[in-house]
Design an enzyme around this catalytic site. Sequence first.
Site, PDB file in Angstrom:
ATOM      1  N   THR A 178       0.752  -1.258  -0.134  1.00  0.00           N
ATOM      2  CA  THR A 178       0.136   0.037   0.023  1.00  0.00           C
ATOM      3  C   THR A 178       0.825   1.047   0.135  1.00  0.00           C
ATOM      4  O   THR A 178       2.003   1.270   0.467  1.00  0.00           O
ATOM      5  CB  THR A 178      -0.861  -0.219   1.188  1.00  0.00           C
ATOM      6  OG1 THR A 178      -1.968  -1.223   1.223  1.00  0.00           O
ATOM      7  CG2 THR A 178      -1.722   1.394   1.496  1.00  0.00           C
ATOM      8  N   ARG A 206     -14.836  -6.082  -0.005  1.00  0.00           N
ATOM      9  CA  ARG A 206     -14.409  -5.795   1.190  1.00  0.00           C
ATOM     10  C   ARG A 206     -13.746  -4.546   1.255  1.00  0.00           C
ATOM     11  O   ARG A 206     -13.035  -4.259   0.204  1.00  0.00           O
ATOM     12  CB  ARG A 206     -13.310  -6.859   1.610  1.00  0.00           C
ATOM     13  CG  ARG A 206     -12.390  -6.785   2.824  1.00  0.00           C
ATOM     14  CD  ARG A 206     -11.186  -5.906   2.643  1.00  0.00           C
ATOM     15  NE  ARG A 206     -10.342  -5.645   3.922  1.00  0.00           N
ATOM     16  CZ  ARG A 206      -9.191  -4.869   3.763  1.00  0.00           C
ATOM     17  NH1 ARG A 206      -8.803  -4.387   2.937  1.00  0.00           N
ATOM     18  NH2 ARG A 206      -8.691  -4.612   4.924  1.00  0.00           N
ATOM     19  N   VAL A 207     -13.829  -3.554   1.901  1.00  0.00           N
ATOM     20  CA  VAL A 207     -13.393  -2.084   1.849  1.00  0.00           C
ATOM     21  C   VAL A 207     -12.449  -2.070   3.186  1.00  0.00           C
ATOM     22  O   VAL A 207     -13.072  -2.341   4.186  1.00  0.00           O
ATOM     23  CB  VAL A 207     -14.282  -1.185   2.002  1.00  0.00           C
ATOM     24  CG1 VAL A 207     -13.922   0.313   2.195  1.00  0.00           C
ATOM     25  CG2 VAL A 207     -15.241  -1.086   0.832  1.00  0.00           C
ATOM     26  N   GLY A 208     -11.153  -1.682   3.184  1.00  0.00           N
ATOM     27  CA  GLY A 208     -10.001  -1.505   4.213  1.00  0.00           C
ATOM     28  C   GLY A 208     -10.040  -0.183   4.713  1.00  0.00           C
ATOM     29  O   GLY A 208     -10.830   0.767   4.066  1.00  0.00           O
ATOM     30  N   ASP A 209      -9.184   0.359   5.462  1.00  0.00           N
ATOM     31  CA  ASP A 209      -8.992   1.521   6.016  1.00  0.00           C
ATOM     32  C   ASP A 209      -8.324   2.737   4.852  1.00  0.00           C
ATOM     33  O   ASP A 209      -8.857   3.802   5.293  1.00  0.00           O
ATOM     34  CB  ASP A 209      -7.959   1.441   7.159  1.00  0.00           C
ATOM     35  CG  ASP A 209      -6.716   0.977   6.599  1.00  0.00           C
ATOM     36  OD1 ASP A 209      -6.388   0.098   5.987  1.00  0.00           O
ATOM     37  OD2 ASP A 209      -5.654   1.679   6.926  1.00  0.00           O
ATOM     38  N   THR A 229      -0.892   2.285   7.109  1.00  0.00           N
ATOM     39  CA  THR A 229      -0.742   0.892   6.196  1.00  0.00           C
ATOM     40  C   THR A 229      -0.860  -0.172   7.111  1.00  0.00           C
ATOM     41  O   THR A 229      -0.504  -0.077   8.402  1.00  0.00           O
ATOM     42  CB  THR A 229       0.490   0.956   5.533  1.00  0.00           C
ATOM     43  OG1 THR A 229       0.393  -0.717   4.790  1.00  0.00           O
ATOM     44  CG2 THR A 229       1.495   1.473   6.190  1.00  0.00           C
ATOM     45  N   GLY A 230      -1.683  -1.123   6.951  1.00  0.00           N
ATOM     46  CA  GLY A 230      -1.933  -2.179   8.028  1.00  0.00           C
ATOM     47  C   GLY A 230      -3.070  -2.895   8.017  1.00  0.00           C
ATOM     48  O   GLY A 230      -3.736  -2.863   6.766  1.00  0.00           O
ATOM     49  N   GLY A 232      -6.580  -3.582   7.838  1.00  0.00           N
ATOM     50  CA  GLY A 232      -7.464  -2.538   7.601  1.00  0.00           C
ATOM     51  C   GLY A 232      -8.757  -2.702   8.594  1.00  0.00           C
ATOM     52  O   GLY A 232      -9.053  -1.681   9.041  1.00  0.00           O
TER      53      GLY A 232
END
Length: 312
Positions: A178, A206-209, A229-230, A232
């Site tokens: 990312t 799926r939606v991440g941070d 980053t990590g 999410g």
Amino acid sequence: MTERRHFALALHGGAGNIRRGTAREPAIRKEFQACLEEGRSRLSAGEESVDVVEAMVRRLEAHPLFNAGRGAVLTSTGGVELDASIMDGRNRAAGGVACLASVLHPISVARRVMDRGEHVLLVGEGAAAFARQQGFETVPAESLVTAQRRRQLDRARTQSRIRLDHDASTQDDDGRGTVGAVALDLDGHLAAATSTGGLINQLPGRVGDSAVIGAGTWADDATCAVSATGHGEAFIRAAVAHEVDAGMRLASLDLESAARRALERAEACGGRGGLIAVDGSGRIAMPWTTAGMIRGRVSANQEPRISLFDNG
Ligand code: ASP
């Protein structure tokens, strides 16, 4: 007395189980060096931080070494679903897109969402229709997929695992991830931008941070600009990027302490990773809780510096 004008820029290329001495490491360092030099010349010429963070992320999206745009990781069904967000510290204007395929530069679509100002987050087909209607060039989704990402997905499927890009098997772990940028410009304005393909083998939809303002991205001139980053899911639950702001604003912490505390909160929610942050005085914090984080920094009085591990 003339006021001293300062600028600062930090970039990340993902956090995770990054290994030393991979074949890709020199290419990552080279690209980061070029980005930092470009960012420095833009900021020293007086460009706005929001334009510079967008430009930095666009560069990294186009580079197949990173998990954003071309070279993004794949979902469990082999698809590309890109998430990105951007925030302007002057007025907390913000824009994000999620589950976007067929666009090389999701960060610029997020920027357009922000500039139009009606909405903050567009997802899936709606985001794609917006991108087309706004005249963004679309590309076949397959053109964003690399052979290495296909192999990586095959291995993740065999092991039935959903993973951070950098936590892939040793065969895969060549240091890509990312991407994000934070900047302070000569006028004292802060901005942040983040872009990703998400997690390897994630469920479609799926939606991440990275798409979520307050989780993966935050900027407010009164406090800081942050790109995370990590994992999410944990980063959303810990509202990591906003947590740095809250630490400074409500608990009077300095940037570094607030940033570390935000990552502790994410770890308490079961997720590791890292973040880059800059405050209004140009201080930079870049903590991480994984084995490494690809990161770089430059400022008005400091040459570009790039690191992947604890010491270098
Ligand atoms: N935070 C990203 C996500 O969960 C992944 C990453 O940072 O590598 O989608």
